[in-house]
Design an enzyme around this catalytic site. Sequence first.
Site, PDB file in Angstrom:
ATOM      1  N   ASP A   1       0.858  -1.186   0.000  1.00  0.00           N
ATOM      2  CA  ASP A   1       0.000   0.000   0.000  1.00  0.00           C
ATOM      3  C   ASP A   1       0.899   1.243   0.000  1.00  0.00           C
ATOM      4  O   ASP A   1       2.120   1.126   0.037  1.00  0.00           O
ATOM      5  CB  ASP A   1      -0.953  -0.023   1.196  1.00  0.00           C
ATOM      6  CG  ASP A   1      -0.230  -0.007   2.524  1.00  0.00           C
ATOM      7  OD1 ASP A   1       1.014   0.124   2.539  1.00  0.00           O
ATOM      8  OD2 ASP A   1      -0.895  -0.130   3.562  1.00  0.00           O
TER       9      ASP A   1
ATOM     10  N   ASP B   1      -7.997  -7.856   0.109  1.00  0.00           N
ATOM     11  CA  ASP B   1      -7.084  -8.061   1.237  1.00  0.00           C
ATOM     12  C   ASP B   1      -7.843  -7.698   2.493  1.00  0.00           C
ATOM     13  O   ASP B   1      -8.765  -6.886   2.452  1.00  0.00           O
ATOM     14  CB  ASP B   1      -5.845  -7.163   1.146  1.00  0.00           C
ATOM     15  CG  ASP B   1      -6.167  -5.756   1.618  1.00  0.00           C
ATOM     16  OD1 ASP B   1      -6.784  -5.006   0.839  1.00  0.00           O
ATOM     17  OD2 ASP B   1      -5.852  -5.413   2.776  1.00  0.00           O
TER      18      ASP B   1
ATOM     19  N   CYS C   1     -12.340 -29.089   5.819  1.00  0.00           N
ATOM     20  CA  CYS C   1     -11.099 -28.358   5.554  1.00  0.00           C
ATOM     21  C   CYS C   1      -9.904 -29.306   5.428  1.00  0.00           C
ATOM     22  O   CYS C   1      -9.768 -30.264   6.177  1.00  0.00           O
ATOM     23  CB  CYS C   1     -10.853 -27.351   6.676  1.00  0.00           C
ATOM     24  SG  CYS C   1      -9.363 -26.364   6.426  1.00  0.00           S
TER      25      CYS C   1
ATOM     26  N   CYS D   1      -6.694 -28.232   5.553  1.00  0.00           N
ATOM     27  CA  CYS D   1      -5.467 -27.551   5.986  1.00  0.00           C
ATOM     28  C   CYS D   1      -4.661 -28.410   6.962  1.00  0.00           C
ATOM     29  O   CYS D   1      -5.168 -29.382   7.521  1.00  0.00           O
ATOM     30  CB  CYS D   1      -5.782 -26.183   6.596  1.00  0.00           C
ATOM     31  SG  CYS D   1      -6.197 -26.212   8.346  1.00  0.00           S
TER      32      CYS D   1
ATOM     33  N   CYS E   1      -6.355 -28.707  10.434  1.00  0.00           N
ATOM     34  CA  CYS E   1      -7.524 -29.594  10.485  1.00  0.00           C
ATOM     35  C   CYS E   1      -7.162 -31.065  10.254  1.00  0.00           C
ATOM     36  O   CYS E   1      -7.826 -31.959  10.765  1.00  0.00           O
ATOM     37  CB  CYS E   1      -8.579 -29.142   9.490  1.00  0.00           C
ATOM     38  SG  CYS E   1      -9.394 -27.616  10.009  1.00  0.00           S
TER      39      CYS E   1
ATOM     40  N   HIS F   1      -5.212 -22.200   9.582  1.00  0.00           N
ATOM     41  CA  HIS F   1      -6.571 -22.601   9.202  1.00  0.00           C
ATOM     42  C   HIS F   1      -7.345 -21.454   8.562  1.00  0.00           C
ATOM     43  O   HIS F   1      -7.947 -21.619   7.487  1.00  0.00           O
ATOM     44  CB  HIS F   1      -7.364 -23.144  10.401  1.00  0.00           C
ATOM     45  CG  HIS F   1      -8.814 -23.283  10.064  1.00  0.00           C
ATOM     46  ND1 HIS F   1      -9.312 -24.326   9.315  1.00  0.00           N
ATOM     47  CD2 HIS F   1      -9.862 -22.438  10.280  1.00  0.00           C
ATOM     48  CE1 HIS F   1     -10.603 -24.135   9.094  1.00  0.00           C
ATOM     49  NE2 HIS F   1     -10.956 -22.992   9.667  1.00  0.00           N
TER      50      HIS F   1
HETATM   51 ZN   LIG Z   1      -8.514 -26.084   8.529  1.00  0.00          ZN
END
Ligand SMILES: [Zn+2]
Length: 373
Positions: free
Chosen positions: A89, A270, A308, A310, A313, A339
């Site tokens: 920015d 963002d 999920c 990830c 998880c 996550h």
């Molecule tokens: Zn997750």
Amino acid sequence: MEFQIDATSQGARACTIKTAHSTILTPVFMPVGTQGTVKALDANDMLELGAKIILGNTYHLYLRPTSKLIKKFGGLHGFSKFPNSFLTDSGGFQAFSLSDNSKPDENGIMFKSHIDGSKHYFTPKSVLDTQYELNSDIMMILDDLVALPNTDERIKKSIERTTKWAKEAIDYHMEQKSKGIGTHQNIFAIIQGGTSKEFRKLSAQQLCDMSDFDGFAIGGLSVGEPNQDMYDTVEWTTQFMPKEKPRYLMGVGTPEDLIENIERGVDMFDCVMPTRNARNGTLFTTFGKLNIKKAQFKEDDKPIDACCECYTCKNFTRAYLNHLLRAGEITYFRLASIHNIHYYLDLMRKAREAILIDNWEEFKKEFYTKRSK
Ligand SMILES: [Zn+2]
């Protein structure tokens, strides 16, 4: 920067943006790495998460460790070791919001550092010089921000100034490029105008007339106005923005905000929300938000989100995260941030898949249906 539209579905667009450092598939969410890192995570984590672009804050990096020092380490890529793209920015927003006594005038913004009280002056050219040192792939121009609500007179002034500064910025950038500086760096202008249709149109038309900009952003939203006003303003504004360049909605927002604004033709987002919320215990799931601190999760052997994929998880239970947060363990921040960022990036990947097969309406319906369960 190379830009192409791969597909559209309803108003939603799936595009490809190629910078010197990565190929970015849109819609894209850019995790915020204020100090040259996404909080609690490092470059390797971001690569594992599949992030192709992250954001850095010019104001913070300019003050500390300074852009001059970062340049010595090969810019943001060399310093942080994140090899994909950076968007920075202009620093104007933080000069406006973090500093005591920030004062905009016709030529720039005077402000005091929130770290040591030292005085600094940002101009449309100086913020580009800082971003050349940071070597970001996408640089944002300095814009004149106003707190909302405000008088029409002040908003009009902000648009005039933003346009004047945008002209100075693009002229300077073209001049620098002809000297071999920032040749692979791209520059975006920022449309202002509060929630007024008239002002947004005026700002969009003035800025989009400057055809050397590589993309355009919509700024000054998500500052406390009702959600529907934000959606309406975006819908109104995008019609004045060129189709053949990326559109970036700054600082927005919740998963619902992303879905609504993708539908209104936005490509890039963002927000600090996934990381900030992770730190206070709010985790995003396919079925809505949950507060992992609650006693109900103390003995819960399920992952945060059964859908999920990830790292967190796949390996840990809600009970473990509940314990880590209550115990104040730093590991909690890392696992929760992994996550939440995965959730945001994955939502964008799924949105893109739906656009590519022209299935937006169905995708959106499913998104909301699952969350209301
Ligand atoms: Zn997750």
